[in-house]
Structures are given as structure tokens and as C-alpha cells.
Motif scaffolding. Structure first.
Motif, PDB file in Angstrom:
ATOM      1  N   ARG A  49       1.122  -1.245   0.322  1.00 42.28           N
ATOM      2  CA  ARG A  49      -0.157  -0.512  -0.803  1.00 42.28           C
ATOM      3  C   ARG A  49       0.864   1.753   0.247  1.00 42.28           C
ATOM      4  NH1 ARG A  49      -3.142  -3.850   0.715  1.00 42.28           N
ATOM      5  NH2 ARG A  49      -5.501  -3.721   0.991  1.00 42.28           N
ATOM      6  N   SER A  54      -4.618   6.774  -2.434  1.00 41.99           N
ATOM      7  CA  SER A  54      -6.327   7.344  -3.095  1.00 41.99           C
ATOM      8  C   SER A  54      -6.898   7.732  -2.019  1.00 41.99           C
ATOM      9  CB  SER A  54      -6.671   6.274  -3.814  1.00 41.99           C
ATOM     10  OG  SER A  54      -7.057   5.184  -3.205  1.00 41.99           O
ATOM     11  N   GLU A  56      -9.688   7.492  -2.207  1.00 42.63           N
ATOM     12  CA  GLU A  56     -10.737   5.988  -2.487  1.00 42.63           C
ATOM     13  C   GLU A  56     -11.838   5.570  -1.332  1.00 42.63           C
ATOM     14  OE1 GLU A  56     -10.004   2.584  -5.234  1.00 42.63           O
ATOM     15  OE2 GLU A  56      -9.290   4.040  -6.719  1.00 42.63           O
ATOM     16  N   SER A  57     -13.204   5.639  -0.700  1.00 43.76           N
ATOM     17  CA  SER A  57     -13.548   4.933  -0.038  1.00 43.76           C
ATOM     18  C   SER A  57     -12.965   3.283   0.080  1.00 43.76           C
ATOM     19  CB  SER A  57     -14.800   5.268   0.554  1.00 43.76           C
ATOM     20  OG  SER A  57     -15.323   4.442  -1.088  1.00 43.76           O
ATOM     21  N   SER A  58     -13.323   2.133  -0.483  1.00 41.27           N
ATOM     22  CA  SER A  58     -12.490   0.994  -0.463  1.00 41.27           C
ATOM     23  C   SER A  58     -11.493   0.994   0.000  1.00 41.27           C
ATOM     24  CB  SER A  58     -13.436   0.338  -1.543  1.00 41.27           C
ATOM     25  OG  SER A  58     -12.324   0.803  -2.825  1.00 41.27           O
ATOM     26  N   GLU A  59     -11.198   1.511  -0.380  1.00 41.69           N
ATOM     27  CA  GLU A  59      -9.828   1.079   0.036  1.00 41.69           C
ATOM     28  C   GLU A  59      -8.590   1.718   1.178  1.00 41.69           C
ATOM     29  OE1 GLU A  59      -5.063   0.843   0.184  1.00 41.69           O
ATOM     30  OE2 GLU A  59      -6.923  -0.068  -1.414  1.00 41.69           O
ATOM     31  N   ASN A  60      -9.142   3.216   1.401  1.00 43.21           N
ATOM     32  CA  ASN A  60      -9.743   3.430   3.335  1.00 43.21           C
ATOM     33  C   ASN A  60     -10.013   2.546   4.121  1.00 43.21           C
ATOM     34  OD1 ASN A  60      -8.450   5.975   2.877  1.00 43.21           O
ATOM     35  ND2 ASN A  60      -9.536   6.788   1.959  1.00 43.21           N
ATOM     36  N   SER A  61     -11.031   2.355   3.194  1.00 47.00           N
ATOM     37  CA  SER A  61     -12.107   0.702   4.038  1.00 47.00           C
ATOM     38  C   SER A  61     -11.131  -0.459   5.213  1.00 47.00           C
ATOM     39  CB  SER A  61     -13.054   0.416   3.942  1.00 47.00           C
ATOM     40  OG  SER A  61     -14.066   1.359   4.049  1.00 47.00           O
ATOM     41  N   ARG A  62     -10.217  -1.138   3.943  1.00 47.37           N
ATOM     42  CA  ARG A  62      -9.434  -2.063   3.305  1.00 47.37           C
ATOM     43  C   ARG A  62      -7.941  -1.300   4.487  1.00 47.37           C
ATOM     44  NH1 ARG A  62     -10.622  -3.503  -1.570  1.00 47.37           N
ATOM     45  NH2 ARG A  62     -10.306  -1.304  -2.725  1.00 47.37           N
ATOM     46  N   ARG A  63      -7.716  -0.452   4.180  1.00 38.70           N
ATOM     47  CA  ARG A  63      -5.884   0.377   5.610  1.00 38.70           C
ATOM     48  C   ARG A  63      -7.192   0.562   6.580  1.00 38.70           C
ATOM     49  NH1 ARG A  63      -2.667   4.220   1.673  1.00 38.70           N
ATOM     50  NH2 ARG A  63      -2.977   3.299   0.276  1.00 38.70           N
ATOM     51  N   ARG A  64      -8.614   0.726   7.065  1.00 32.04           N
ATOM     52  CA  ARG A  64      -8.818   0.854   8.785  1.00 32.04           C
ATOM     53  C   ARG A  64      -8.550  -0.495   9.057  1.00 32.04           C
ATOM     54  NH1 ARG A  64     -12.686   4.664   6.053  1.00 32.04           N
ATOM     55  NH2 ARG A  64     -11.649   6.616   6.339  1.00 32.04           N
TER      56      ARG A  64
END
Length: 156
Positions: A49, A54, A56-64
Motif C-alpha cells: 500500500r 488514493s 477511494e473509500s474502499s481502499e481506506n476501509s481496507r486500510r482501516r
């Protein structure tokens, strides 16, 4: 990107503490397995990562979710194996500072400092909350500086 790999040297301390405490085979397995799982997830998240790649909310969700998993694993290992495992919060804070958007990073680092302090009070290592939070804040600032320099270079 060898920094995260070199940071794994801090895992020697809690693993050594378990191995020198006349442990049961189950305790050794838990310590080695937990350390390997933590190191694997941490290194995977740092190497796959890019910081602030990005919005993108989906990427931020995965990071969280990744940061939350590392935090839960650090809490679990600390509660089961002892306060020496609080050093894992150094890595969790760095990952939060480097991988999350600024606002999320600050909130996460503050929450992790509170968790580290609370767990540290029980084990006599509450002081670890300050350096772990400082490393997270440093990681946040460092990544933002790199992004600013990259933006300036691309504007030329």
C-alpha cells in the motif's frame, strides 16, 4: 522500503521475554505464531500500500481494517503474553500514520495511545504511550512531506 523490515527487530524483545520465562509449548507457539502473523500483516500492509495512494473509500476501509486487525492482535498478545508485547504498538502507530488519511491517522493514533497507556498501567509500562504516539505522529508528518515534495516535482 527496508525501514519496515528493519523495524521488525523490535519483535526480538517480546519473543525473548517469552522464551526466557520457562514457557509451555503452547505459550511458545502463541508467541512465535503471533509475532509471525503480526510481522506478516504489518510488512504486507507497508509494502503493498502506497502512502496516500488514493482517496477511494474502499481502499481506506481496507486500510482501516488492517490497522484495526494489527491493534487487536497487539492488545491480545499483550494481555495473554505480557506487557513486553506493548512494543507492537510502535508498528501499529507507524502504519496508521503512513497509511490513513490525516484526520483518521490523528484519531487512530490518539486512540492507540490511550489503549497503550491503559494496558501499560497494568504492566508498569504506561510510559510507552508517549513514544508510540510520537512515532505515529512522525510517520504522519513524514508521509505528508513526501507527498508535498512529489506534488512540487510534478508541477514543474
Amino acid at each position: 522500503m527496508l525501514g519496515p523490515l528493519f523495524g521488525m527487530v523490535f519483535l526480538i524483545y517480546p519473543v525473548r521475554a517469552v522464551l526466557t520465562s520457562d514457557p509451555t509449548p503452547a505459550r511458545v507457539s502463541l508467541a512465535l505464531g503471533g509475532a509471525a502473523l503480526f510481522a506478516g500483516v504489518f510488512l504486507w500492509s507497508m509494502w503493498t500500500r502506497r502512502p496516500l495512494r488514493s482517496a477511494e473509500s474502499s481502499e481506506n476501509s481496507r486500510r482501516r481494517v488492517t490497522i484495526a486487525f494489527l491493534a487487536v492482535l497487539a492488545v491480545s498478545l499483550s494481555l495473554v503474553l505480557g506487557g513486553e508485547w506493548l512494543v507492537l504498538f510502535f508498528h501499529v502507530n507507524i502504519a496508521a500514520g503512513m497509511l490513513l488519511p490525516t484526520r483518521d491517522a490523528y484519531v487512530t493514533i490518539a486512540g492507540l495511545a490511550l489503549v497503550t497507556f491503559t494496558l501499560g498501567v497494568v504492566s508498569g509500562m504506561a510510559w510507552l504511550a508517549l513514544p508510540t504516539a510520537a512515532l505515529g505522529l512522525w510517520a504522519t508528518a513524514f508521509v505528508r512531506q513526501l507527498a508535498a515534495v512529489a506534488e512540487l516535482r510534478s508541477a514543474r
